[in-house]
Design an enzyme around this catalytic site. Structure first.
Site, mmCIF file in Angstrom:
data_model
loop_
_atom_site.group_PDB
_atom_site.id
_atom_site.type_symbol
_atom_site.label_atom_id
_atom_site.label_comp_id
_atom_site.label_asym_id
_atom_site.label_seq_id
_atom_site.Cartn_x
_atom_site.Cartn_y
_atom_site.Cartn_z
ATOM 1 N N ASP A 57 -68.194 -7.394 23.601
ATOM 2 C CA ASP A 57 -68.880 -6.711 22.494
ATOM 3 C C ASP A 57 -69.554 -5.466 23.048
ATOM 4 O O ASP A 57 -70.648 -5.544 23.606
ATOM 5 C CB ASP A 57 -69.924 -7.637 21.869
ATOM 6 C CG ASP A 57 -69.275 -8.755 21.080
ATOM 7 O OD1 ASP A 57 -69.343 -9.914 21.517
ATOM 8 O OD2 ASP A 57 -68.668 -8.452 20.040
ATOM 9 N N GLY B 126 -75.246 -15.018 17.006
ATOM 10 C CA GLY B 126 -76.115 -16.026 16.415
ATOM 11 C C GLY B 126 -76.468 -15.820 14.954
ATOM 12 O O GLY B 126 -77.385 -16.463 14.434
ATOM 13 N N ASP C 292 -64.963 -12.365 13.192
ATOM 14 C CA ASP C 292 -65.985 -12.297 14.233
ATOM 15 C C ASP C 292 -67.360 -12.365 13.584
ATOM 16 O O ASP C 292 -67.737 -11.492 12.805
ATOM 17 C CB ASP C 292 -65.826 -10.976 14.992
ATOM 18 C CG ASP C 292 -66.868 -10.765 16.054
ATOM 19 O OD1 ASP C 292 -66.755 -9.785 16.809
ATOM 20 O OD2 ASP C 292 -67.813 -11.584 16.149
HETATM 21 C C1 DX5 Z 1 -71.758 -9.034 16.417
HETATM 22 C C2 DX5 Z 1 -70.977 -9.704 17.504
HETATM 23 C C3 DX5 Z 1 -71.003 -11.204 17.291
HETATM 24 C C4 DX5 Z 1 -70.403 -11.973 18.413
HETATM 25 C C5 DX5 Z 1 -70.137 -13.406 17.990
HETATM 26 O O1 DX5 Z 1 -71.793 -7.678 16.658
HETATM 27 O O2 DX5 Z 1 -69.640 -9.207 17.505
HETATM 28 O O3 DX5 Z 1 -70.331 -11.471 16.098
HETATM 29 O O4 DX5 Z 1 -69.272 -11.365 18.848
HETATM 30 O O5 DX5 Z 1 -71.379 -13.958 17.819
HETATM 31 P P1 DX5 Z 1 -71.587 -15.414 17.188
HETATM 32 O O6 DX5 Z 1 -70.321 -16.212 17.412
HETATM 33 O O7 DX5 Z 1 -72.760 -15.962 17.968
HETATM 34 O O8 DX5 Z 1 -71.869 -15.195 15.753
#
Ligand code: DX5
Length: 222
Positions: free
Chosen positions: A36, A146, A176
């Protein structure tokens, strides 16, 4: 039916040991690893430069994808390809010339993908679907792990999958944000086949158990 792919976000990983964390994720059976990349401008957070990813490249053979949550992807694309990213995900909202930006990623030797924030309609990528290997539908507002899954994105997932199939395009559909044991079935049923999981995956007793459970749940829902 496209293969289910379980892809960790490294946001919840131990930042003091990212190389070892990549090796651990590879050993757990993930299909690729998502970085990310955040520039503190497009999103209110700052994360991985290309040198961090380059330092981790030799710790696993698993494919790296860079989710470029950055204001100017053209400026950074080559550096992330040189760092060892096999796929670059560009946000439709960040490119004045999205068609040229995605074509340039392919010219650099990486697989291009395009991402849509929750408020961005499918029409925004209608004219670049033939240029990409994957479309990413964000199921949270980007910037932090999160967060709660936005089930309201499922009609968008379905609309994009329908468009890709209608045009016979060999393109994956990734989601995602907030993907967990409780939410992955909804996203899979809507048409996603690549699933990013960060906080939920790292909460399992072991990563391997998480990868296996999420994969089974996604496959059962399709
Ligand atoms: C947001 C990130 C999150 C991450 C995944 O910018 O891209 O979505 O990758 O996070 P979780 O699985 O914890 O929601």
């Amino acid at each position: 039916m496209r293969d289910v792919e379980i892809v960790p976000s490294v946001l919840p990983a131990d930042f003091a040991s990212l190389g070892a964390e990549c090796a651990r994720l590879g050993a757990a059976g993930v299909d690729r690893i998502q970085w990310d990349v955040m520039d503190g401008n497009f999103v209110p957070n700052l994360t991985f430069g290309p040198d961090v990813i380059k330092a981790c490249r030799s710790h696993t053979d698993v494919m790296f994808e860079a989710h470029l949550m950055v204001t100017d992807p053209d400026l950074l694309a080559e550096a992330y390809v040189d760092a060892g990213c096999d796929m670059l995900i560009v946000h439709a909202e960040t490119s004045t010339h999205l068609h040229r930006t995605l074509a340039n990623v392919r010219t650099l030797g990486a697989k291009p993908a395009v991402a849509l924030n929750p408020s961005t309609p499918p029409e925004a990528v209608e004219h670049v679907l033939d240029l990409v290997d994957m479309v990413l539908v964000m199921t949270v507002n980007p910037g932090f792990g999160g967060q709660a899954y936005l089930a309201s994105m499922e009609p968008k997932i379905e609309a994009i999958r329908t468009r890709l199939d209608a045009r016979g395009l060999d393109v994956d559909l990734e989601v995602d944000g907030g993907i967990s044991a409780d939410t992955i079935a909804g996203a899979a049923n809507a048409g996603a086949n690549v699933f990013i999981s960060g906080s939920a995956l790292f909460r399992y007793p072991t990563l391997a158990e998480g990868v296996s459970d999420l994969r089974q749940r996604a496959e059962a829902a399709r």
